[in-house]
Motif scaffolding. Sequence first.
Motif, short mmCIF file in Angstrom:
data_model
loop_
_atom_site.label_atom_id
_atom_site.label_comp_id
_atom_site.label_asym_id
_atom_site.label_seq_id
_atom_site.Cartn_x
_atom_site.Cartn_y
_atom_site.Cartn_z
N GLY A 1 -111.53 18.56 -17.24
CA GLY A 1 -112.71 17.70 -17.21
C GLY A 1 -112.47 16.37 -16.51
O GLY A 1 -111.36 16.04 -16.09
N ASN B 1 -114.18 13.77 -20.26
CA ASN B 1 -114.00 15.15 -20.74
C ASN B 1 -115.24 16.02 -20.56
O ASN B 1 -115.50 16.93 -21.34
N ARG C 1 -111.54 20.92 -21.73
CA ARG C 1 -112.18 19.69 -21.26
C ARG C 1 -111.15 18.62 -20.92
O ARG C 1 -111.29 17.91 -19.93
N ARG C 2 -110.09 18.50 -21.74
CA ARG C 2 -109.05 17.50 -21.46
C ARG C 2 -108.27 17.83 -20.20
O ARG C 2 -107.91 16.94 -19.43
#
Length: 55
Positions: free
Chosen positions: A20, A24, A16-17
Amino acid sequence: MEYCLNCGSGVSGRFRRVFGDNNNRVNACLECASFRELQAGGAVSVAPVVQRDGR
């Protein structure tokens, strides 16, 4: 664990980091998009990604 907003598969915090948006959230993951699509920003795209199996 968070989930892909396109297909519902679980995605890690690191994924996600990296892929995203600023919050995120991911709109695509490796289950529903190719790595090339993700590198081009497909995980933050607002347009839905068509899943490989046609769903």
